[in-house]
Structures are given as structure tokens and as C-alpha cells.
Write an enzyme that holds these catalytic residues in place. Sequence first.
Site, PDB file in Angstrom:
ATOM      1  N   GLU A  21      -1.690  -2.344  -8.300  1.00 49.48           N
ATOM      2  CA  GLU A  21      -2.925  -2.652  -7.582  1.00 49.48           C
ATOM      3  C   GLU A  21      -3.517  -1.340  -7.087  1.00 49.48           C
ATOM      4  OE1 GLU A  21      -3.553  -2.244  -4.132  1.00 49.48           O
ATOM      5  OE2 GLU A  21      -1.550  -1.598  -3.520  1.00 49.48           O
TER       6      GLU A  21
ATOM      7  N   SER B 270       0.839  -1.189   0.000  1.00 51.30           N
ATOM      8  CA  SER B 270       0.000   0.000   0.000  1.00 51.30           C
ATOM      9  C   SER B 270       0.877   1.243   0.000  1.00 51.30           C
ATOM     10  CB  SER B 270      -0.962  -0.038   1.198  1.00 51.30           C
ATOM     11  OG  SER B 270      -1.940   0.971   1.078  1.00 51.30           O
TER      12      SER B 270
ATOM     13  N   HIS C 207      -5.013  -4.994  -1.931  1.00 51.61           N
ATOM     14  CA  HIS C 207      -5.749  -4.857  -0.671  1.00 51.61           C
ATOM     15  C   HIS C 207      -6.753  -5.994  -0.552  1.00 51.61           C
ATOM     16  CE1 HIS C 207      -3.848  -0.968  -0.995  1.00 51.61           C
ATOM     17  NE2 HIS C 207      -4.212  -0.694   0.246  1.00 51.61           N
TER      18      HIS C 207
END
Length: 360
Positions: free
Chosen positions: A259, A154, A330
Site C-alpha cells: 500500500e 504505515s 491509509h
Amino acid sequence: MTASRRHILTGAAGAAAVLAGALPSAQAQTTPPSRRASPEAAPEPLRARRLKPGDTIGLVSPANATYEREPLEIAVESLEALGFKVRLGANVRGRYGQFGGSDLQRAGDINDFFADDEVAGLLALTGGSGCNRIVDKLNYELIRRKPKFFGGFSDLTSLVNAIHKQTGLITFHCPVAGSEWNEFSIQQFRAVAMDGQAALLQNPQGERGAHVVQREDRISTLRPGVARGPLVGGNLAVLSSLAGSPYFPDTRGAILFLEEVNEYIYRVDRMLSTLRLCGALDQLAGVVLGKFTQCGPGDGNFGTLTLDEVFDDYFLPLNVPVYRGAMIGHIKRKFTVPVGQPAEMDARAGTLKLLTPAVV
């Protein structure tokens, strides 16, 4: 878990330019040729020592603060259950606004653990936002001299790419300490970071449940083909925020993995346009798209492009292998992806094969 995490445009990311091999001639008629190697050989990446049970992991909080005691307790117990000893960063319980301490405190914990010979590796407690603020405050000369495992995902996209770009050290886009350490994620982490396997990263096969076909974690091939190159990438929003900085990854001949979470499709489109306009897509060997979780049109946006259309617009003109749906992002079950590690992708099979171990 880490949807609020990208506000500051600073920072860095990286990857060595290991370029690609060629497809066998038998495949050449049905799939695009894979990317060929550059005549200039890239330097060998710097590899950390593999983690082993009994090692001490330094737990840092380089992004968001952790406001309650229990998430920290669970993270520590999870790492202990994996066989590690855990040492808390001096500021792991810190808070400055939404961040886990001031910029200097958060960067200082990372630098201190790299300097500490008793610490075998560093893992982020959580993502969130704030890593871009400290990416220029790390002691890269120290990290180069004392290479260690460093991982997270992230918002950690900033740091895992920056460290590799500045030092050549292979870093890891992997669960943070506060992630759900389920059987799949543990197996992936152990194979890559502990056992030192030249692992095959492949989605679970044949999990149909009550359905006649597999519906979850499917692979979609946008353009078939095989390519080789170093892995670079991570969260799209964080990566694109680094564009134009001296720490943005070298994507020439690379396999780019991406992502995202909780972004409207028009924002995904805008971030990809940033990568295209800065030239990051021009010389890729291939593209692996992970999960774009809860990335929809938004209320009332009936005329928006779909994600399929956005991905087709940006990636099909590149004429490189591309597939979508890899267990990156995630999600509860996720790969451990070594940033800077040479790998081979097969877009038809939906696989990433590490060409050598990512640790020594």
C-alpha cells in the site's frame, strides 16, 4: 494520517517461506497455475496469545511524536472502548525532533513491554517516521522468548516485518491506536487478533449507495489465479527502504501485500524497481495491492505512466495471481493483516483467506 514517514535506510523485515498449493485442473485452462510448495518445509510460525477483553495493551510511540494531548486521550479511550486496559510507555509523550523520543527511548519502551508479563500486547500510537532507526535496537531474543501481539501500519511496516523475520513471531499490519476505530476495522481486528478466526479478508460487497454499480472499494484483477504462501509486506516506501538489509522479508513463495499514500507515480515506480532489482519479486506466490491513496502524477506531469501501467509492468511478467484494491492502507476502514501468516489468495474473487488462526 502518516504521510511523512520514511527517511532512514536501515532496518529489517520478514516472513517464513511457506510456499503455495496448486489450482484445481478445472481452473488451470483459464487462470495461471498457483505457486507450488517448496520441497523444504518452512518452520511453523510463532504465534502470540490472542487478545481478550480485560487484557493490558502497552501503548508505544516508535515513530512520530504526538504533539497535542487530545490525540493520545482519544487513542486511550478507543482501546478502553474495545475492552482493554491501557498502559502508556514511559516515553509515549516524548519528543526528539519529529520522533516520539530518542531512538533508545522508543526501542526501550518496546523492549520493556515485551519483558513485562502483565502486558498482553503492544500497539503503536501512530505512524510517521523513525521506525527504521530503531529496528536494530530491539531485543529479538526477548521477543522470541515472550511472544506477544504487536501491531501497527504505515511506518510500522519496518517493525512488524523485522520482528517476524528475526523471531518467527506473527505480527499485525493493523490500525494504530490513533486510527479511526470504525465498525469495519473493529470487526476485522476482533476476528483476527481476538477471536482467533481463520478469517476471510474480503472487501465489502454490493455497497452501491445512490449508484447503479459499486464505485468504492472495488477489486481489480490483474491476473487471475489462486496461490498460497505467508503474508509479507506493508507500506511500499518503508519496505523498499529495507532492501539489502539483513531484516528484509523473505519473499520466496510469499504473498506480497503493498500500500502507499501521497507519493508521485514516478516514485512508486522507483520503489517497485528497487524490489525488482533486489530480487524480492522473483519467487513470489502472488501479489495483493491495497490502496494507493493520493498517488498521482503531480502537477504538470502529463506524460507520466499511470498506476495501472506501472503495476502491469512490474507484476504481470511474474505470471502469478495479482489483484488490486484490498482494504489495506491509509484509509479509514482497513483489514488486520497478520505478517508471516500462511494464507490463500484468490485474485479473481479478490479474497485473502487465513489458512489457520494467527493467534493461539
